[in-house]
Design an enzyme around this catalytic site. Structure first.
Site, PDB file in Angstrom:
ATOM      1  N   ASN A   1       0.815  -1.292   0.100  1.00 42.70           N
ATOM      2  CA  ASN A   1       0.008  -0.036   0.010  1.00 42.70           C
ATOM      3  C   ASN A   1       0.745   1.069  -0.028  1.00 42.70           C
ATOM      4  OD1 ASN A   1      -1.288   2.061   2.033  1.00 42.70           O
ATOM      5  ND2 ASN A   1      -2.816   1.234   0.975  1.00 42.70           N
ATOM      6  N   ASP A   2       0.654   2.217  -0.782  1.00 42.22           N
ATOM      7  CA  ASP A   2       1.285   3.314  -0.938  1.00 42.22           C
ATOM      8  C   ASP A   2       1.386   4.148   0.335  1.00 42.22           C
ATOM      9  OD1 ASP A   2      -1.309   4.308  -1.025  1.00 42.22           O
ATOM     10  OD2 ASP A   2      -1.056   5.878  -2.636  1.00 42.22           O
TER      11      ASP A   2
ATOM     12  N   GLY B   1      -6.536   9.883  -3.506  1.00 40.79           N
ATOM     13  CA  GLY B   1      -7.302   9.469  -2.322  1.00 40.79           C
ATOM     14  C   GLY B   1      -7.000   9.842  -0.979  1.00 40.79           C
TER      15      GLY B   1
ATOM     16  N   GLU C   1      -6.263   1.388   6.784  1.00 41.52           N
ATOM     17  CA  GLU C   1      -7.300   1.971   5.649  1.00 41.52           C
ATOM     18  C   GLU C   1      -8.188   3.209   5.861  1.00 41.52           C
ATOM     19  OE1 GLU C   1      -6.878   1.955   2.346  1.00 41.52           O
ATOM     20  OE2 GLU C   1      -5.565   0.264   1.923  1.00 41.52           O
TER      21      GLU C   1
ATOM     22  N   HIS D   1     -11.126   4.933   4.525  1.00 39.12           N
ATOM     23  CA  HIS D   1     -12.304   4.303   4.429  1.00 39.12           C
ATOM     24  C   HIS D   1     -13.140   4.126   5.600  1.00 39.12           C
ATOM     25  CE1 HIS D   1     -11.419   3.317   0.039  1.00 39.12           C
ATOM     26  NE2 HIS D   1     -10.160   3.277   0.439  1.00 39.12           N
TER      27      HIS D   1
ATOM     28  N   CYS E   1     -17.858   5.683  -3.164  1.00 36.72           N
ATOM     29  CA  CYS E   1     -16.425   5.376  -2.982  1.00 36.72           C
ATOM     30  C   CYS E   1     -16.263   4.189  -3.804  1.00 36.72           C
ATOM     31  CB  CYS E   1     -16.178   5.190  -1.356  1.00 36.72           C
ATOM     32  SG  CYS E   1     -14.479   4.825  -1.077  1.00 36.72           S
TER      33      CYS E   1
ATOM     34  N   CYS F   1     -14.243   1.773  -3.338  1.00 41.19           N
ATOM     35  CA  CYS F   1     -14.232   0.445  -2.580  1.00 41.19           C
ATOM     36  C   CYS F   1     -15.277  -0.260  -2.699  1.00 41.19           C
ATOM     37  CB  CYS F   1     -13.567   0.663  -1.109  1.00 41.19           C
ATOM     38  SG  CYS F   1     -14.814   1.465  -0.145  1.00 41.19           S
TER      39      CYS F   1
END
Length: 303
Positions: free
Chosen positions: A114-115, A143, A164, A167, A178, A180
């Site tokens: 994950n970035d 994001g 996360e 979210h 969203c 996701c």
């Protein structure tokens, strides 16, 4: 062996070679290109391989770590969901990039993460979190992401999807778009992509930098203020959950003049009084380098 890090964003991809022989680690050279269009699996593989080839030649061996804007499976080989890209669910991106580079004579080992986790690793090695054991990096851009370090270790969770924070369902079920698949998320309330969409719908410049510069205008303030309140609630929630030494803002939005001060002031009112003396909100001094450095550092896990 060259250690190359890639920070894959919704608008751009940055890659660079990192020197880990010194402390702090140093980004030696980097290049940024536009994200592939369309934002889909095959163009992403090709764009990532092409960027690595700017730093490694045929016959060379290298490591390529990739920070991705979304959910990464626990095996750290497979994409679970990239919220700003299509057709990537289940993509073994590291393997695909390795194969593409092998076709061009480059022996590469690739890894994905994950970035925001990469940004957290980078801040700990070369940025605002050097010497810290407990901190959070919040990435504000296309994001909203987060990377959590607790007790000196990156928090990944039982299924590889911890942190996360974009979210977190803080914003009401009326927000249902969203990427996701969930609803009411911080990312939809406060990310650059969504703010720019709202600005465009209101006849304002569809560019966060321009929108921020005109924030004193009532029509711009009506878009920006709810986003700042959502971010402040998110930052306060992260703080009371983890009790970090600092929350560090990273990503393109974080560099907006006065943003960190505005968010710190708004977050204070949501914090319990015992937390307020310790609350620290910082802006990354590495700009976009943190995620590249962190992505390149993933070679340590492949040894």
């Amino acid at each position: 062996m060259k250690r190359i890090g890639l920070d894959v964003g919704g608008h751009t991809i940055t890659a660079g070679v990192v020197d880990f022989s010194r402390s702090p680690a140093k980004l030696l050279r980097s290049e940024t290109v536009a994200a592939p269009s369309p934002r889909m699996a095959e163009p992403l593989v090709e764009a990532a391989a092409a960027l690595v080839m700017r730093f490694a030649e045929s016959g060379e061996e290298c490591f390529a770590g990739m920070g991705l804007p979304g959910f990464v499976a626990k095996d750290r080989k497979t994409v679970a969901r990239l919220t700003n890209y299509e057709n990537c669910d289940g993509l073994a991106l590291g393997d695909a990039v390795e194969r593409r580079l092998a076709e061009r004579g480059i022996r590469a080992k690739a890894a994905i993460e994950n970035d925001a986790n990469c940004a957290a690793l980078g801040e700990g090695m070369a940025g605002e979190a050097v010497g810290m054991e407990d901190y959070v990096v919040l990435t504000l851009g296309t994001g909203v992401g987060a990377g959590i370090v607790s007790g000196g270790r990156l928090v990944r969770g039982a299924h590889g999807m911890a942190a996360e924070c974009g979210h977190m369902a803080l914003c009401g079920a009326e927000l249902t778009g969203c990427g996701c698949g969930g609803a009411g998320h911080l990312e939809e309330a406060a990310s650059a992509d969504w703010l720019e969409r709202r600005a465009k719908g209101a006849g304002l410049p569809a560019d966060f930098k321009s929108l921020w510069q005109m924030r004193a205008a009532p029509e711009a303030e009506a878009i920006i203020s709810p986003a700042l309140e959502a971010l402040a609630r998110g930052i306060a929630s992260i703080t009371v959950t983890l009790d970090p030494e600092a929350v560090i803002l990273s990503g393109g939005m974080s560099r907006a003049d006065g943003l960190a001060e505005e968010l710190a002031a708004r977050a204070q009112k949501y914090l319990p009084e015992p937390f307020r003396p310790y609350f620290t909100l910082k802006t990354s001094s590495l700009s976009g380098e943190a995620a590249v450095i962190g992505a390149a550092s993933l070679f340590r896990e492949s040894l």
